[in-house]
Write a protein that holds these residues in place. Structure first.
Motif, mmCIF file in Angstrom:
data_model
loop_
_atom_site.group_PDB
_atom_site.id
_atom_site.type_symbol
_atom_site.label_atom_id
_atom_site.label_comp_id
_atom_site.label_asym_id
_atom_site.label_seq_id
_atom_site.Cartn_x
_atom_site.Cartn_y
_atom_site.Cartn_z
ATOM 1 N N GLU A 88 0.617 -1.394 0.100
ATOM 2 C CA GLU A 88 -0.062 0.135 0.135
ATOM 3 C C GLU A 88 0.820 1.183 0.179
ATOM 4 O O GLU A 88 0.660 2.123 -0.638
ATOM 5 C CB GLU A 88 -1.080 -0.256 1.169
ATOM 6 C CG GLU A 88 -2.315 -0.881 1.002
ATOM 7 C CD GLU A 88 -2.879 -1.365 2.342
ATOM 8 O OE1 GLU A 88 -2.376 -0.656 3.302
ATOM 9 O OE2 GLU A 88 -3.663 -2.272 2.396
ATOM 10 N N GLN A 89 1.793 1.142 0.737
ATOM 11 C CA GLN A 89 2.695 2.269 0.603
ATOM 12 C C GLN A 89 4.130 2.395 -0.274
ATOM 13 O O GLN A 89 4.777 3.341 -0.457
ATOM 14 C CB GLN A 89 3.491 2.265 2.096
ATOM 15 C CG GLN A 89 2.691 2.432 3.338
ATOM 16 C CD GLN A 89 1.766 3.757 3.190
ATOM 17 O OE1 GLN A 89 2.282 4.922 2.802
ATOM 18 N NE2 GLN A 89 0.502 3.714 3.699
ATOM 19 N N ALA A 90 3.784 1.275 -1.074
ATOM 20 C CA ALA A 90 4.787 1.073 -2.202
ATOM 21 C C ALA A 90 6.406 1.137 -2.017
ATOM 22 O O ALA A 90 7.104 1.730 -2.540
ATOM 23 C CB ALA A 90 4.375 2.339 -3.323
ATOM 24 N N ARG B 168 8.409 3.525 3.440
ATOM 25 C CA ARG B 168 7.252 4.111 3.878
ATOM 26 C C ARG B 168 6.732 3.116 4.739
ATOM 27 O O ARG B 168 5.969 3.627 5.461
ATOM 28 C CB ARG B 168 6.288 4.466 2.598
ATOM 29 C CG ARG B 168 7.090 5.594 1.855
ATOM 30 C CD ARG B 168 5.978 6.576 1.219
ATOM 31 N NE ARG B 168 6.389 7.880 0.768
ATOM 32 C CZ ARG B 168 6.839 7.921 -0.396
ATOM 33 N NH1 ARG B 168 6.976 6.845 -1.280
ATOM 34 N NH2 ARG B 168 7.416 8.935 -0.919
ATOM 35 N N GLN C 111 7.881 3.629 8.319
ATOM 36 C CA GLN C 111 7.173 5.049 8.875
ATOM 37 C C GLN C 111 6.016 4.842 9.064
ATOM 38 O O GLN C 111 5.654 5.113 10.641
ATOM 39 C CB GLN C 111 7.250 5.885 7.704
ATOM 40 C CG GLN C 111 8.619 6.449 7.425
ATOM 41 C CD GLN C 111 8.680 7.501 6.257
ATOM 42 O OE1 GLN C 111 7.656 7.555 5.474
ATOM 43 N NE2 GLN C 111 9.719 8.242 6.058
ATOM 44 N N VAL C 112 4.973 4.159 8.428
ATOM 45 C CA VAL C 112 3.514 4.067 8.590
ATOM 46 C C VAL C 112 3.437 2.861 10.011
ATOM 47 O O VAL C 112 2.808 3.234 10.821
ATOM 48 C CB VAL C 112 2.959 3.577 7.443
ATOM 49 C CG1 VAL C 112 1.408 3.159 7.769
ATOM 50 C CG2 VAL C 112 2.674 4.569 6.279
ATOM 51 N N PRO D 175 8.109 -0.003 -7.613
ATOM 52 C CA PRO D 175 7.866 -0.361 -6.433
ATOM 53 C C PRO D 175 7.503 -1.995 -6.232
ATOM 54 O O PRO D 175 7.339 -2.571 -7.257
ATOM 55 C CB PRO D 175 6.391 0.369 -6.059
ATOM 56 C CG PRO D 175 5.760 0.140 -7.447
ATOM 57 C CD PRO D 175 6.856 0.421 -8.232
ATOM 58 N N MET E 296 -7.063 3.972 10.973
ATOM 59 C CA MET E 296 -6.753 4.364 9.340
ATOM 60 C C MET E 296 -8.102 3.939 8.849
ATOM 61 O O MET E 296 -8.840 3.051 9.182
ATOM 62 C CB MET E 296 -5.877 3.356 9.061
ATOM 63 C CG MET E 296 -4.429 3.766 9.529
ATOM 64 S SD MET E 296 -3.546 5.235 8.889
ATOM 65 C CE MET E 296 -3.000 4.379 7.378
ATOM 66 N N PRO F 137 0.053 1.409 -8.727
ATOM 67 C CA PRO F 137 1.304 1.347 -7.704
ATOM 68 C C PRO F 137 2.535 1.733 -8.296
ATOM 69 O O PRO F 137 3.573 2.114 -7.644
ATOM 70 C CB PRO F 137 1.448 -0.069 -7.742
ATOM 71 C CG PRO F 137 0.434 -0.781 -8.556
ATOM 72 C CD PRO F 137 -0.665 0.240 -9.078
ATOM 73 N N ASP F 138 2.459 2.046 -9.707
ATOM 74 C CA ASP F 138 3.989 2.564 -10.478
ATOM 75 C C ASP F 138 3.709 4.158 -10.721
ATOM 76 O O ASP F 138 4.679 4.744 -11.117
ATOM 77 C CB ASP F 138 4.132 2.062 -11.505
ATOM 78 C CG ASP F 138 4.278 0.315 -11.684
ATOM 79 O OD1 ASP F 138 5.001 -0.020 -10.946
ATOM 80 O OD2 ASP F 138 3.757 -0.198 -12.677
ATOM 81 N N PHE G 284 4.208 7.962 -9.197
ATOM 82 C CA PHE G 284 4.806 8.358 -8.347
ATOM 83 C C PHE G 284 4.566 9.820 -8.247
ATOM 84 O O PHE G 284 5.458 10.671 -7.514
ATOM 85 C CB PHE G 284 6.501 7.878 -8.193
ATOM 86 C CG PHE G 284 6.425 6.562 -7.472
ATOM 87 C CD1 PHE G 284 6.155 6.432 -6.116
ATOM 88 C CD2 PHE G 284 6.897 5.431 -8.277
ATOM 89 C CE1 PHE G 284 6.218 4.951 -5.871
ATOM 90 C CE2 PHE G 284 6.835 4.166 -7.908
ATOM 91 C CZ PHE G 284 6.798 3.907 -6.792
ATOM 92 N N GLY H 18 4.182 8.234 4.011
ATOM 93 C CA GLY H 18 3.247 7.861 3.301
ATOM 94 C C GLY H 18 2.134 8.599 3.322
ATOM 95 O O GLY H 18 1.851 9.416 4.364
ATOM 96 N N HIS I 281 -4.514 7.056 0.161
ATOM 97 C CA HIS I 281 -4.960 7.301 -1.229
ATOM 98 C C HIS I 281 -5.698 6.096 -1.881
ATOM 99 O O HIS I 281 -5.767 5.067 -1.193
ATOM 100 C CB HIS I 281 -3.680 7.123 -2.002
ATOM 101 C CG HIS I 281 -2.773 5.853 -1.940
ATOM 102 N ND1 HIS I 281 -1.689 6.122 -1.146
ATOM 103 C CD2 HIS I 281 -2.728 4.857 -2.799
ATOM 104 C CE1 HIS I 281 -1.123 4.677 -1.164
ATOM 105 N NE2 HIS I 281 -1.735 4.117 -2.182
#
Lengths: 296, 296
Positions: A15-17, A21, A24-25, A54, A90, B197-198, B200, B214, B217
């Protein structure tokens, strides 16, 4: 039970690719995330992530992700009764397969308010009906909007209505190819627009006019591109009426045969035990979709 | 030399989406077509067709198809000098990979007249730049329109200009999430729209504003769907300026930060020895694309 720490790591990376990230999440280090993914792969016995930029899920990874989404939906239902269970606060995500023309026209209008009010995020994948239902069967999506009625095992299908398509071309295209008046028999030798190799709408339309042979065509796998190509005079094609009200009024596009539309039914496939949110979305669509679709 | 009777059979089955129509087009029986495909597979040593409805090419099949397209282009050049060589009088086909936003906006306007005059049919495939260039490298497409400058071996790349993107949202979305004025720091907690997903672009935009984490989305892999989702207030997203002139004028969409666009360059990748028609298309794009793209 599964280890949801591992599954959450997988979901976060996709989900955060990225691992950074995701870390971090989840408030973890990148190496902790890597560890969890590796452990998950050791348990599953095969890779769950394609290590690219990703990172993407493998086939088994996608099934795990959809499972995570479904569990989250069920948790969400429970959480209304037991709010303290909520760890992250979330919004939910729902993965839905749908046809390109719905996404390009009425879909956003129908679900916009619902998603905002329910704090629902959508992962949409555009698929033709066979692939969409295959994804349902594989557990990769929670719902599928397509032209086929027959539900997969464990799911229900609901007729929402039909999209009306009209065979359109630009005035310049008509002048170029049918200067002496329209002739059905010449249609197979003037370029058509076809969405992709699985799109047989133009074939069906020609068959309904008695034309069984192959025909010249461009392939254009984009709803808006399809319309732009029609406007630019590259070919004739069947376009959703919803998309061309303005073009038909202004005369920028004309019907190649007056008032000869094709209606394509749309069915909403959803898991029987998909949780309350999916049930609410289903009820919502059952009442709102009528604004854009024609009854069948 | 290859046996082009076999390769033509393969091309016809894929282009006509079935053995029956392929047989009609080539004036052969279905069993003759099947024979030719089998013979081709025996020579190649592996399947060239996936036997589905409709049949699709395998990876090696796609390479053979692209070879057929390239040979046809070269034949076309020769045929102008030696018209009697023409066996079929069929228009040419050119397979092109391009980004979804170009196809949804300026592409049809730029190539429309050219295709009609040159009797050229387009097989378009929508791919992000990495996959598009991979298809170039594998010989599956004759040209690729994407954001990457570096050409694959044997090809050239030409900068056509840039598409300008603006970060937009509906007034209702702004009112819902930024009732007390816009705050950059809250942007990662309001839903964004991401193509797939690609994609950015939204990440880069947030990074340019100093946001590295993040963000929430939706995933919406459709140019027009992306715009419809933005209009319906589901999220903010970067939309091609070309696509939203009317919405910006009428105020149906607003910039989340005034006059802060991102320009994305577009390069046209084409084979150096792709034949005269591909050369002419390249020259044509070099002069016409400027009408829609901004200089870089």
């Amino acid at each position: 039970m599964f280890d949801y720490k591992l599954l959450s790591a997988l979901a976060a990376v996709v989900e955060q690719a990225g691992f950074e990230r995701a870390a971090q999440v989840l408030g973890l280090s990148q190496s902790a995330i890597s560890q969890r993914i590796k452990l998950l792969e050791a348990r599953v016995g095969q890779p769950v992530l394609i290590r690219a930029t990703p990172p993407g899920p493998t086939e088994i990874g996608r099934r795990l992700l959809n499972h995570v989404q479904q569990v989250r939906l069920l948790e969400r239902d429970l959480q209304r009764q037991v709010p303290a269970l909520d760890e992250e606060g979330m919004p939910e995500r729902l993965r839905i397969a749908l046809n390109a023309d719905s996404l390009a026209t009425w879909w956003a209008g129908a679900v916009g308010e619902f998603c905002a009010e329910q704090r629902l995020l959508l992962d949409m994948v555009v698929e033709d009906q066979d692939v969409g239902l295959k994804r349902m069967r594989a557990g990769e999506v929670a719902a599928c909007l397509c032209g086929s009625e027959r539900p997969v095992a464990g799911a229900r299908s609901l007729l929402l209505g039909a999209m009306r398509y009209r065979a359109l071309a630009s005035p310049a295209f008509m002048a170029r190819h049918f200067a002496n008046g329209f002739e059905v028999t010449r249609l197979s030798r003037t370029p058509a627009l076809v969405f992709g190799p699985d799109d047989f709408l133009q074939h069906r339309y020609l068959a309904s006019l008695g034309i069984q042979e192959g025909f010249l065509h461009h392939l254009c796998p984009s709803s808006e591109g399809f319309l732009r190509m029609t406007e630019a005079g590259l070919g004739w094609g069947l376009v959703p009426e919803l998309q061309v009200r303005e073009q038909l009024e202004s005369g920028r596009l004309v019907e190649i045969l007056p008032d000869t539309p094709i209606d394509v039914p749309l069915y909403w496939h959803h898991w029987r035990n998909g949780g309350q949110l999916l049930g609410q979305l289903t009820e919502h669509l059952a009442t709102t979709a009528r604004q854009w679709l024609v009854p069948l």
